[in-house]
Design a protein around this motif. Structure first.
Motif, PDB file in Angstrom:
ATOM      1  N   GLY A  80       0.790  -1.213   0.000  1.00 39.62           N
ATOM      2  CA  GLY A  80       0.000   0.000   0.000  1.00 39.62           C
ATOM      3  C   GLY A  80       0.828   1.272   0.000  1.00 39.62           C
ATOM      4  O   GLY A  80       2.065   1.244  -0.001  1.00 39.62           O
ATOM      5  N   GLN A  81       0.128   2.403   0.016  1.00 37.26           N
ATOM      6  CA  GLN A  81       0.783   3.709   0.016  1.00 37.26           C
ATOM      7  C   GLN A  81       1.628   3.890   1.265  1.00 37.26           C
ATOM      8  O   GLN A  81       1.154   3.671   2.381  1.00 37.26           O
ATOM      9  N   ASP A  82       2.873   4.247   1.067  1.00 35.31           N
ATOM     10  CA  ASP A  82       3.842   4.454   2.154  1.00 35.31           C
ATOM     11  C   ASP A  82       4.093   3.189   2.968  1.00 35.31           C
ATOM     12  O   ASP A  82       4.661   3.241   4.060  1.00 35.31           O
ATOM     13  N   GLY A  83       3.648   2.038   2.463  1.00 33.86           N
ATOM     14  CA  GLY A  83       3.910   0.777   3.149  1.00 33.86           C
ATOM     15  C   GLY A  83       3.167   0.617   4.465  1.00 33.86           C
ATOM     16  O   GLY A  83       3.596  -0.142   5.340  1.00 33.86           O
ATOM     17  N   THR A  84       2.054   1.303   4.617  1.00 40.29           N
ATOM     18  CA  THR A  84       1.336   1.254   5.893  1.00 40.29           C
ATOM     19  C   THR A  84       0.379   0.067   6.004  1.00 40.29           C
ATOM     20  O   THR A  84      -0.261  -0.099   7.044  1.00 40.29           O
ATOM     21  N   GLU A  98      -7.744  -7.930  12.041  1.00 34.22           N
ATOM     22  CA  GLU A  98      -7.067  -6.643  12.196  1.00 34.22           C
ATOM     23  C   GLU A  98      -6.811  -6.393  13.676  1.00 34.22           C
ATOM     24  O   GLU A  98      -7.709  -6.575  14.503  1.00 34.22           O
ATOM     25  N   ILE A  99      -5.585  -5.989  13.977  1.00 32.75           N
ATOM     26  CA  ILE A  99      -5.245  -5.678  15.362  1.00 32.75           C
ATOM     27  C   ILE A  99      -4.633  -4.290  15.439  1.00 32.75           C
ATOM     28  O   ILE A  99      -3.722  -3.960  14.693  1.00 32.75           O
ATOM     29  N   PHE A 100      -5.206  -3.467  16.302  1.00 36.82           N
ATOM     30  CA  PHE A 100      -4.769  -2.078  16.487  1.00 36.82           C
ATOM     31  C   PHE A 100      -4.112  -1.987  17.862  1.00 36.82           C
ATOM     32  O   PHE A 100      -4.775  -2.236  18.884  1.00 36.82           O
ATOM     33  N   GLU A 101      -2.837  -1.604  17.889  1.00 34.78           N
ATOM     34  CA  GLU A 101      -2.100  -1.577  19.151  1.00 34.78           C
ATOM     35  C   GLU A 101      -1.172  -0.364  19.246  1.00 34.78           C
ATOM     36  O   GLU A 101      -0.672   0.123  18.235  1.00 34.78           O
ATOM     37  N   ASP A 102      -0.949   0.070  20.484  1.00 36.37           N
ATOM     38  CA  ASP A 102       0.059   1.083  20.796  1.00 36.37           C
ATOM     39  C   ASP A 102       1.105   0.386  21.659  1.00 36.37           C
ATOM     40  O   ASP A 102       0.765  -0.266  22.650  1.00 36.37           O
ATOM     41  N   TYR A 128      -6.151 -17.669   9.730  1.00 39.45           N
ATOM     42  CA  TYR A 128      -6.485 -16.331   9.239  1.00 39.45           C
ATOM     43  C   TYR A 128      -5.191 -15.549   9.059  1.00 39.45           C
ATOM     44  O   TYR A 128      -4.126 -15.949   9.543  1.00 39.45           O
ATOM     45  N   LYS A 129      -5.285 -14.466   8.322  1.00 41.36           N
ATOM     46  CA  LYS A 129      -4.146 -13.554   8.198  1.00 41.36           C
ATOM     47  C   LYS A 129      -4.242 -12.510   9.311  1.00 41.36           C
ATOM     48  O   LYS A 129      -5.311 -12.315   9.891  1.00 41.36           O
ATOM     49  N   LEU A 130      -3.136 -11.834   9.567  1.00 39.99           N
ATOM     50  CA  LEU A 130      -3.108 -10.798  10.587  1.00 39.99           C
ATOM     51  C   LEU A 130      -2.731  -9.470   9.949  1.00 39.99           C
ATOM     52  O   LEU A 130      -1.696  -9.357   9.282  1.00 39.99           O
ATOM     53  N   LYS A 131      -3.559  -8.472  10.145  1.00 40.06           N
ATOM     54  CA  LYS A 131      -3.259  -7.113   9.678  1.00 40.06           C
ATOM     55  C   LYS A 131      -2.947  -6.256  10.904  1.00 40.06           C
ATOM     56  O   LYS A 131      -3.778  -6.126  11.810  1.00 40.06           O
ATOM     57  N   TYR A 132      -1.766  -5.678  10.913  1.00 42.21           N
ATOM     58  CA  TYR A 132      -1.322  -4.892  12.061  1.00 42.21           C
ATOM     59  C   TYR A 132      -1.406  -3.403  11.756  1.00 42.21           C
ATOM     60  O   TYR A 132      -0.970  -2.942  10.702  1.00 42.21           O
ATOM     61  N   VAL A 133      -1.966  -2.644  12.700  1.00 39.57           N
ATOM     62  CA  VAL A 133      -2.007  -1.185  12.595  1.00 39.57           C
ATOM     63  C   VAL A 133      -1.446  -0.614  13.898  1.00 39.57           C
ATOM     64  O   VAL A 133      -2.004  -0.849  14.975  1.00 39.57           O
ATOM     65  N   GLY A 134      -0.342   0.122  13.799  1.00 33.99           N
ATOM     66  CA  GLY A 134       0.315   0.661  14.985  1.00 33.99           C
ATOM     67  C   GLY A 134      -0.127   2.077  15.304  1.00 33.99           C
ATOM     68  O   GLY A 134      -0.330   2.900  14.403  1.00 33.99           O
ATOM     69  N   ALA A 135      -0.261   2.368  16.601  1.00 32.29           N
ATOM     70  CA  ALA A 135      -0.684   3.695  17.063  1.00 32.29           C
ATOM     71  C   ALA A 135       0.411   4.321  17.927  1.00 32.29           C
ATOM     72  O   ALA A 135       1.289   3.622  18.439  1.00 32.29           O
ATOM     73  N   THR A 136       0.323   5.642  18.099  1.00 30.89           N
ATOM     74  CA  THR A 136       1.306   6.349  18.936  1.00 30.89           C
ATOM     75  C   THR A 136       0.642   7.386  19.847  1.00 30.89           C
ATOM     76  O   THR A 136       1.292   8.294  20.332  1.00 30.89           O
ATOM     77  N   PHE A 137      -0.640   7.237  20.108  1.00 29.14           N
ATOM     78  CA  PHE A 137      -1.369   8.291  20.816  1.00 29.14           C
ATOM     79  C   PHE A 137      -0.948   8.420  22.289  1.00 29.14           C
ATOM     80  O   PHE A 137      -1.114   9.485  22.884  1.00 29.14           O
ATOM     81  N   ILE A 138      -0.387   7.363  22.875  1.00 28.28           N
ATOM     82  CA  ILE A 138       0.020   7.451  24.281  1.00 28.28           C
ATOM     83  C   ILE A 138       1.160   8.454  24.452  1.00 28.28           C
ATOM     84  O   ILE A 138       1.281   9.094  25.501  1.00 28.28           O
ATOM     85  N   GLN A 226      -0.648   7.791  11.436  1.00 24.97           N
ATOM     86  CA  GLN A 226      -1.704   8.563  10.774  1.00 24.97           C
ATOM     87  C   GLN A 226      -2.788   7.638  10.226  1.00 24.97           C
ATOM     88  O   GLN A 226      -3.980   7.981  10.246  1.00 24.97           O
ATOM     89  N   ALA A 227      -2.383   6.456   9.755  1.00 23.06           N
ATOM     90  CA  ALA A 227      -3.361   5.473   9.270  1.00 23.06           C
ATOM     91  C   ALA A 227      -4.262   5.019  10.415  1.00 23.06           C
ATOM     92  O   ALA A 227      -5.474   4.834  10.238  1.00 23.06           O
ATOM     93  N   PHE A 228      -3.661   4.854  11.599  1.00 18.05           N
ATOM     94  CA  PHE A 228      -4.470   4.508  12.773  1.00 18.05           C
ATOM     95  C   PHE A 228      -5.462   5.631  13.079  1.00 18.05           C
ATOM     96  O   PHE A 228      -6.646   5.378  13.336  1.00 18.05           O
ATOM     97  N   ASP A 229      -4.987   6.869  13.059  1.00 21.01           N
ATOM     98  CA  ASP A 229      -5.849   8.013  13.374  1.00 21.01           C
ATOM     99  C   ASP A 229      -7.040   8.112  12.424  1.00 21.01           C
ATOM    100  O   ASP A 229      -8.126   8.547  12.814  1.00 21.01           O
ATOM    101  N   LYS A 230      -6.822   7.706  11.185  1.00 21.34           N
ATOM    102  CA  LYS A 230      -7.882   7.778  10.177  1.00 21.34           C
ATOM    103  C   LYS A 230      -8.836   6.577  10.223  1.00 21.34           C
ATOM    104  O   LYS A 230      -9.867   6.576   9.566  1.00 21.34           O
ATOM    105  N   SER A 231      -8.477   5.563  11.005  1.00 22.23           N
ATOM    106  CA  SER A 231      -9.255   4.316  11.017  1.00 22.23           C
ATOM    107  C   SER A 231     -10.573   4.448  11.773  1.00 22.23           C
ATOM    108  O   SER A 231     -11.481   3.629  11.591  1.00 22.23           O
TER     109      SER A 231
END
Length: 271
Positions: A80-84, A98-102, A128-138, A226-231
């Motif tokens: 994907g765009q920017d490899g996110t 899909e797993i969303f983690e900080d 199943y496959k695993l899609k990882y989305v990393g966050a930095t809000f903390i 930013q991808a996490f923020d938009k999710s």
């Protein structure tokens, strides 16, 4: 002594006094010039220091610069765009979790310590496959840079291999290495490398070490954030399958035990 000699002596004395006064006047003038010059230099130095400080203060921080970077170095094994887009597992697996983690998130640590090994095995088995989305809000709420720095280091691990990424993620969340949320240990490259030494594929890996210390994937980490923020996801950990959030039975909370996770996952796989 004659009157003539007396007058001559007086004239000579006056001349010597005049010369001495001129010398003193020149010395005083020179001293004032030195003081003025020194003061001017000091003022310029202070002004220069203030100017430098203002310029430095006006410069974006390392992470602000990374967030605004036009050129993004994405790790291998991304899409994907920017490899996110980070999807791990066997291509033939029909479902994707899909797993969303900080990385600084204590509840994420609880989830990973309790369920992480099950998820890793399921992905390896092709369940199943695993899609990882990393966050930095903390980093914003508790101040610091650990979430961002750990996410960048995870990118460096992903650049080595998907397996190294999963093992490193598990190590970061482990009881041995995961700090209290208020402790920003992940902000230190030295600590991230210490954690990496527990992962065989990363221990002594010069390229991984260089990528962590050079911040090779800092810009990628910010794009991922930013991808996490938009999710639309507002908390971590969050698990989704087919767009539906997985929760513990009878609760809105994420499933933090193997039994609760298995129950929620079985229902989602059938959906």
């Amino acid at each position: 002594m004659s009157k003539r000699n007396s007058q001559a002596n007086k004239a000579a004395a006056r001349e010597r006094l005049r010369i001495e006064r001129e010398k003193q006047a020149k010395k005083e003038k020179a001293r004032r010039q030195v003081i003025v010059a020194g003061t001017a230099v000091a003022v310029l130095a202070v002004a220069g220091g203030i100017g430098y400080a203002v310029v430095q203060a006006g410069k974006p921080s390392q992470w602000e610069a990374a967030a605004d970077a036009k050129s993004i170095a994405a790790p291998k094994n991304t899409e994907g765009q920017d490899g996110t887009t980070v999807v791990l597992g066997k291509p033939e697996a029909k479902k994707t979790l899909e797993i969303f983690e900080d990385s600084r998130c204590p509840v994420c640590a609880t989830f990973e310590q309790g369920v992480g090994a099950t998820v890793e095995k399921d992905v390896a088995d092709g369940k199943y496959k695993l899609k990882y989305v990393g966050a930095t809000f903390i980093d914003n709420s508790d101040q610091g840079e650990g979430s961002k720095n750990a996410l960048s280091a995870l990118g460096a691990a992903l650049d080595v291999s998907p397996e190294a990424f999963l093992k490193y993620k598990a190590a970061l969340y482990s009881t041995r290495f995961h700090p209290e949320e208020s402790q920003d240990k992940f902000a230190k490259d030295s600590y991230l490398l210490e954690v990496a030494d527990s992962v065989p594929a990363l221990k002594g890996n010069a390229e991984f070490k260089k990528n962590v210390e050079d911040g090779t994937f800092d810009a990628w980490a910010m794009k991922m954030s930013q991808a996490f923020d938009k999710s639309g996801v507002t908390g971590t950990p969050t698990l989704k399958m087919d767009g539906e959030t997985l929760t513990a039975e009878g609760s809105r909370n994420p499933p933090l035990t193997v039994d609760a996770f298995t129950t929620a996952l079985t229902k989602a796989l059938k959906g």
